[in-house]
Design a protein around this motif. Structure first.
Motif, PDB file in Angstrom:
ATOM      1  N   THR A 153     119.319 -74.418  51.196  1.00 41.21           N
ATOM      2  CA  THR A 153     120.641 -73.883  50.895  1.00 41.21           C
ATOM      3  C   THR A 153     121.535 -74.719  51.473  1.00 41.21           C
ATOM      4  N   HIS A 154     122.906 -74.718  51.252  1.00 40.77           N
ATOM      5  CA  HIS A 154     123.837 -75.253  51.338  1.00 40.77           C
ATOM      6  C   HIS A 154     124.209 -75.150  53.054  1.00 40.77           C
ATOM      7  N   ASP A 155     123.970 -74.125  53.811  1.00 42.42           N
ATOM      8  CA  ASP A 155     123.918 -73.968  55.179  1.00 42.42           C
ATOM      9  C   ASP A 155     123.135 -74.732  55.806  1.00 42.42           C
ATOM     10  N   GLU A 156     121.920 -75.038  55.132  1.00 44.12           N
ATOM     11  CA  GLU A 156     120.738 -75.768  55.911  1.00 44.12           C
ATOM     12  C   GLU A 156     121.091 -77.296  55.606  1.00 44.12           C
ATOM     13  N   ILE A 157     121.677 -77.704  54.729  1.00 47.88           N
ATOM     14  CA  ILE A 157     122.519 -79.073  54.424  1.00 47.88           C
ATOM     15  C   ILE A 157     123.471 -79.295  55.415  1.00 47.88           C
ATOM     16  N   GLY A 158     124.265 -78.267  55.403  1.00 50.76           N
ATOM     17  CA  GLY A 158     125.425 -78.374  56.452  1.00 50.76           C
ATOM     18  C   GLY A 158     125.045 -78.579  57.848  1.00 50.76           C
ATOM     19  N   HIS A 159     123.832 -77.822  58.083  1.00 58.07           N
ATOM     20  CA  HIS A 159     123.498 -77.915  59.469  1.00 58.07           C
ATOM     21  C   HIS A 159     122.800 -79.409  60.101  1.00 58.07           C
ATOM     22  N   TRP A 160     121.965 -79.962  58.952  1.00 63.52           N
ATOM     23  CA  TRP A 160     121.743 -81.385  59.162  1.00 63.52           C
ATOM     24  C   TRP A 160     122.834 -82.280  58.958  1.00 63.52           C
ATOM     25  N   LEU A 161     123.825 -82.220  58.394  1.00 59.86           N
ATOM     26  CA  LEU A 161     124.987 -83.091  58.344  1.00 59.86           C
ATOM     27  C   LEU A 161     125.639 -82.976  59.480  1.00 59.86           C
ATOM     28  N   VAL A 162     125.992 -81.715  60.086  1.00 57.72           N
ATOM     29  CA  VAL A 162     126.751 -81.730  61.429  1.00 57.72           C
ATOM     30  C   VAL A 162     125.954 -82.474  62.398  1.00 57.72           C
ATOM     31  N   LEU A 163     124.594 -82.356  62.286  1.00 64.20           N
ATOM     32  CA  LEU A 163     123.926 -83.169  63.473  1.00 64.20           C
ATOM     33  C   LEU A 163     123.910 -84.631  63.201  1.00 64.20           C
ATOM     34  N   ARG A 164     123.926 -84.982  62.083  1.00 66.26           N
ATOM     35  CA  ARG A 164     123.947 -86.532  61.757  1.00 66.26           C
ATOM     36  C   ARG A 164     125.423 -87.072  62.142  1.00 66.26           C
ATOM     37  N   TRP A 165     126.396 -86.258  61.667  1.00 65.14           N
ATOM     38  CA  TRP A 165     127.610 -86.817  61.915  1.00 65.14           C
ATOM     39  C   TRP A 165     128.371 -86.371  63.330  1.00 65.14           C
ATOM     40  N   LYS A 166     127.507 -85.690  64.131  1.00 65.75           N
ATOM     41  CA  LYS A 166     127.922 -85.360  65.616  1.00 65.75           C
ATOM     42  C   LYS A 166     129.398 -84.926  65.660  1.00 65.75           C
ATOM     43  N   LEU A 167     129.392 -83.771  64.773  1.00 63.65           N
ATOM     44  CA  LEU A 167     130.680 -83.137  64.667  1.00 63.65           C
ATOM     45  C   LEU A 167     130.897 -82.426  65.928  1.00 63.65           C
ATOM     46  N   PRO A 168     132.343 -81.965  66.355  1.00 63.97           N
ATOM     47  CA  PRO A 168     132.486 -81.313  67.581  1.00 63.97           C
ATOM     48  C   PRO A 168     131.661 -79.727  67.314  1.00 63.97           C
ATOM     49  N   VAL A 169     131.199 -79.588  68.256  1.00 64.08           N
ATOM     50  CA  VAL A 169     130.389 -78.322  68.416  1.00 64.08           C
ATOM     51  C   VAL A 169     131.050 -77.154  68.114  1.00 64.08           C
ATOM     52  N   ALA A 170     132.322 -77.004  68.181  1.00 68.16           N
ATOM     53  CA  ALA A 170     133.142 -75.568  67.916  1.00 68.16           C
ATOM     54  C   ALA A 170     133.292 -75.713  66.523  1.00 68.16           C
ATOM     55  N   ILE A 171     133.143 -76.795  65.792  1.00 65.24           N
ATOM     56  CA  ILE A 171     133.075 -76.625  64.163  1.00 65.24           C
ATOM     57  C   ILE A 171     131.612 -76.709  63.676  1.00 65.24           C
ATOM     58  N   ALA A 172     130.814 -77.321  64.125  1.00 62.75           N
ATOM     59  CA  ALA A 172     129.463 -77.491  63.748  1.00 62.75           C
ATOM     60  C   ALA A 172     128.676 -76.125  63.826  1.00 62.75           C
ATOM     61  N   GLU A 173     128.820 -75.448  64.630  1.00 57.87           N
ATOM     62  CA  GLU A 173     128.040 -74.176  64.733  1.00 57.87           C
ATOM     63  C   GLU A 173     128.443 -73.380  63.871  1.00 57.87           C
ATOM     64  N   PRO A 174     129.736 -72.898  63.307  1.00 58.75           N
ATOM     65  CA  PRO A 174     130.119 -72.115  62.372  1.00 58.75           C
ATOM     66  C   PRO A 174     129.858 -72.744  60.910  1.00 58.75           C
ATOM     67  N   ILE A 175     129.804 -73.795  60.862  1.00 58.13           N
ATOM     68  CA  ILE A 175     129.141 -74.505  59.501  1.00 58.13           C
ATOM     69  C   ILE A 175     127.715 -74.270  59.406  1.00 58.13           C
ATOM     70  N   ALA A 176     126.964 -74.370  60.203  1.00 58.05           N
ATOM     71  CA  ALA A 176     125.670 -74.305  60.150  1.00 58.05           C
ATOM     72  C   ALA A 176     125.248 -72.812  60.006  1.00 58.05           C
ATOM     73  N   ARG A 177     125.937 -72.086  60.856  1.00 58.51           N
ATOM     74  CA  ARG A 177     125.601 -70.515  60.956  1.00 58.51           C
ATOM     75  C   ARG A 177     126.642 -69.546  60.077  1.00 58.51           C
ATOM     76  N   HIS A 178     127.365 -70.048  59.258  1.00 57.50           N
ATOM     77  CA  HIS A 178     128.025 -69.011  58.517  1.00 57.50           C
ATOM     78  C   HIS A 178     127.669 -67.999  57.835  1.00 57.50           C
ATOM     79  N   HIS A 179     126.343 -68.063  57.405  1.00 59.59           N
ATOM     80  CA  HIS A 179     125.627 -66.870  56.879  1.00 59.59           C
ATOM     81  C   HIS A 179     124.842 -66.165  57.812  1.00 59.59           C
ATOM     82  N   GLU A 180     124.520 -66.637  58.953  1.00 64.82           N
ATOM     83  CA  GLU A 180     123.908 -66.045  59.848  1.00 64.82           C
ATOM     84  C   GLU A 180     124.642 -66.070  61.410  1.00 64.82           C
TER      85      GLU A 180
END
Lengths: 109, 305
Positions: free
Chosen positions: B202-229
């Motif tokens: 799913t797109h949120d799983e891809i987003g989760h992987w990508l925020v780790l790969r790109w080392k995005l700010p944690v305050a943005i990374a978590e909502p991207i990865a978990r916006h469905h949960e």
């Protein structure tokens, strides 16, 4: 093709497909007028909420004055599979009330 | 707030997530994801500068770096001056933008404008996604203000990027993702369900992987990865819950296109966590509508000047 757009959010540069006629019968802006930002502001201030413009293929969905019945049908269709959930019903009703209120205000109804 | 992600002990690594995704996706699809562009060096330099100790005392220096990139500079000024932030036309220097928004928000804006640049002009399988994302950002700000939350600009930056995974899938697997969108619409199912069925991920799983790969700010990374949960977002459950509800608000309103024609379910935990009720929701939707119209008006003006 003529499309009805909301003067509040319409993009400057659109061309009038039909003249804007005031309640006293005077033509305020003629057919073919390219609406600049100041035209749109004046129209909106004068209470002209909707005008007909030529569709140049670049109109955003938010610019076009919606057909209320079609909009309501689409809203209900979106929410149908989740209409058993009270939170989703609250969201649907909030969207419906707020939008219909906006339409009433924007089209002077 | 930490500017870079420091994964918790039990949090999956980028490689572990990619392995997991790879088990469910065809190899060529994973290869397409691996070929994603990395962030431009200038943005990485700026990120380093923004995360240095004492960065808050060197706003002028940071503004100077941003001003060397005219595209980035213009985009930040455009965003900060949009009706979205309520100071239409008043901010004319990057230094003023930094003072107004703060470093964390500017960092979020730098990242999000860069992502937008990276994917613009590519073949997209999802027309309307940018409008959906932009609308979600406005909805998140409106909801945050209604709930009396602080740092609403940060909520907006997180919401702007919440569907990063869709941006990636639509740009890297264009034909396959176009088929997924078509199937979701035809079946009357959500895009997330259809992604799982047709792509195995799913797109949120891809987003989760990508925020780790790109080392995005944690305050943005978590909502991207978990916006469905959102309740799995730990200390960022507030932000993730706001992004989750904002996503539904803008979908419900029918602005933009998220890839399907039906509503996903609002998470019960997020509803409780934010102490929502029908009156608060109505107030938030009204604010969203007002902000959206003001923002569209401003965008239209910018496009023609």
């Amino acid at each position: 093709m003529a499309v009805r757009v909301l003067t509040q959010v319409a993009r400057p540069g659109v061309r009038l497909a039909n003249p804007v006629i005031m309640p006293d019968g005077k033509v305020l802006l003629g057919r073919g007028t390219v609406l600049a930002a100041r035209h749109l502001a004046v129209l909106h201030d004068l209470g002209v909420k909707v005008v007909e413009v030529e569709d140049d293929g670049r109109l955003g969905a938010w610019e076009i004055a919606p057909q209320t019945d079609a909009w309501l049908a689409a809203l209900d269709a979106r929410f149908l599979p989740v209409s058993h959930d009270r939170r989703m019903v609250a969201l649907r009703d909030a969207v419906k009330d707020v939008y219909l209120d906006y339409l009433r205000r924007s089209e002077g109804r | 707030m930490a500017l870079f992600r420091k994964p918790a002990v039990d949090e999956p690594t980028e490689d572990a997530l990619l392995d997991d995704i790879g088990r469910r996706m065809l190899k060529r699809r994973v290869d397409a994801l691996k070929s994603l562009p990395t962030f431009p060096e200038s943005v990485l330099r700026l990120n380093r500068l923004l995360s240095e100790d004492g960065a808050k005392e060197s706003l002028q220096k940071i503004a100077g770096v941003i001003e060397t990139d005219p595209v980035l500079c213009a985009r930040i000024l455009r965003l900060v001056n949009s009706a979205f932030y309520g100071v239409s036309g008043a901010i004319i220097t990057v230094f003023d933008a930094l003072l107004m928004l703060g470093l964390d928000v500017v960092k979020g804006l730098v990242v999000s404008t860069t992502v937008s640049d990276m994917f613009s002009g590519r073949g997209s399988a999802l027309d309307g996604l940018w409008e959906h994302s932009y609308g979600c950002a406005i909805a998140a700000g409106a909801l945050g203000r209604t709930l009396g939350m602080s740092r609403c600009e940060e909520l907006s930056a997180a919401a702007l990027m919440h569907d990063l995974g869709k941006m990636v899938l639509a740009s890297q697997l264009t034909d396959e993702y176009r088929a997924v969108v078509a199937q979701a619409v035809a079946d009357g199912r959500t895009i997330r369900e259809t992604e799982a069925k047709m792509l195995g991920v799913t797109h949120d799983e891809i987003g989760h992987w990508l925020v780790l790969r790109w080392k995005l700010p944690v305050a943005i990374a978590e909502p991207i990865a978990r916006h469905h949960e959102p309740m799995k977002a730990g200390k960022y459950a507030d932000t993730a819950s706001v992004v989750h509800v904002a996503d539904l608000m803008i979908r419900g309103y029918g602005f933009g296109f998220a890839g399907d024609r039906i509503m996903p379910m609002l998470d019960e935990g997020a509803w409780r966590h934010l102490s929502l009720n029908p009156d608060k929701l109505r107030t938030a939707v009204r604010r969203m509508q007002d902000d959206l119209h003001a923002a569209m008006n401003h965008v239209n003006t910018l496009q023609t000047t």
